[in-house]
Design an enzyme around this catalytic site. Structure first.
Site, PDB file in Angstrom:
ATOM      1  CG  ASP A   1      -1.962   7.509   0.586  1.00 17.90           C
ATOM      2  OD1 ASP A   1      -1.469   8.643   0.556  1.00 17.90           O
ATOM      3  OD2 ASP A   1      -2.498   6.970  -0.397  1.00 17.90           O
TER       4      ASP A   1
ATOM      5  CG  ASP B   1      -1.754   1.192   1.412  1.00 20.59           C
ATOM      6  OD1 ASP B   1      -2.360   1.627   0.422  1.00 20.59           O
ATOM      7  OD2 ASP B   1      -1.804   1.727   2.532  1.00 20.59           O
TER       8      ASP B   1
END
Length: 281
Positions: A80, A78
């Site tokens: 953020d 991922d």
């Protein structure tokens, strides 16, 4: 019996000694200044050692069987609050004084309280209407920072022939730059619609959400002939759960409780590249 890996930026020798006794370790190996391996540890003691690890700020991982880094085929990440320290959408919203409003929706989505990620993203992006395109570059230049160990995580993967995938509910403006900066093999995310130099408050095309993340991992696993035991996936929010489910080495990084509860492993204190300490080189 398993091996137990204990890691922290600063190791607590007394806590390690106490844990070694509880798990019935056959021996303790120092792998470096921030990591030790306890040999022959009993994994049924996990519930007993967890509060000790939390108090001493130690990350722990029972590893069985022994896996070698050369056998790993895919690293999925991922962006953020995982690869980077910020939530990009919140920082973009700051340009128009809407950070608090957008951040509240982001936090609820990451905790799993808003189950429809596409709906939550649509609501947040709508609040970005009118933001100058230049604000994106300002966020990248002034606010975006890599989490500790992110560069080394990707570098070690690349050096060992592991395919790297960055898949995010965030935005291509940032994922494409990180892909180039870190040498990531593939990156997928959402594209903000921009007209006349300003954000329209809409996303172009289909939204990249939880299922899309999982689909990209599954696709690459098929292409690479990778089993779950050969996949590492790292995330922090509820929309990462389907992706994490594709990997045996599912890692909750500084994650929300819903992710901590479902991932097989967690890093709450150690750097991102400490993942590789779980493997034999």
């Amino acid at each position: 019996m398993s091996n137990l890996i204990l890691q922290a930026p600063s190791l607590d020798a007394s806590a390690i000694e106490k844990i070694a006794a509880i798990v019935g370790a056959d021996g303790v190996q120092e792998l470096g200044p921030t990591v030790v391996r306890l040999l022959g540890a009993d994994p049924s003691t996990q519930a007993e050692i967890k509060p000790i690890c939390e108090q001493a700020k130690l990350d722990f991982a029972f590893i069985e069987p022994i896996h070698y880094l050369r056998d790993v085929k895919l690293l999925a990440m991922d962006m953020d609050s995982t690869l980077i320290t910020i939530e990009c959408i919140d920082e973009i919203a700051a340009a128009v004084g809407r950070k608090a409003e957008v951040a509240a929706i982001t936090e609820a989505a990451m905790r799993g309280e808003i189950t429809d990620f596409a709906e939550s993203l649509t609501r947040r992006v709508a609040l970005l209407e009118g933001v100058p395109e230049a604000a994106l570059q300002q966020v990248y230049d002034q606010r975006l920072q890599l989490n500790v160990g992110a560069k080394q995580l990707v570098q070690t993967a690349t050096e060992n022939g592991i395919r790297t995938l960055l898949v995010s509910g965030g935005f291509t403006f940032f994922t494409e730059r990180l892909k180039q900066q870190l040498g990531i093999d593939e990156a997928y995310s959402n594209t903000l619609e921009i007209k006349n130099g300003k954000l329209t408050g809409r996303v172009e095309g289909a939204i990249v959400g939880a299922q899309t993340k999982a689909d990209h991992v599954a696709r690459l696993a098929t292409e690479l002939g990778a089993t779950k035991e050969q996949i590492v996936a790292v995330g922090d929010g509820a929309n990462d759960l389907p992706m994490l489910a594709q990997a045996h080495y599912s890692v909750a990084y500084r994650a929300k409780p819903v992710v901590q509860a479902q991932a097989n492993y967690a890093l709450n204190y150690s750097a991102l590249d400490s993942i590789w300490n779980w493997f034999r080189f």
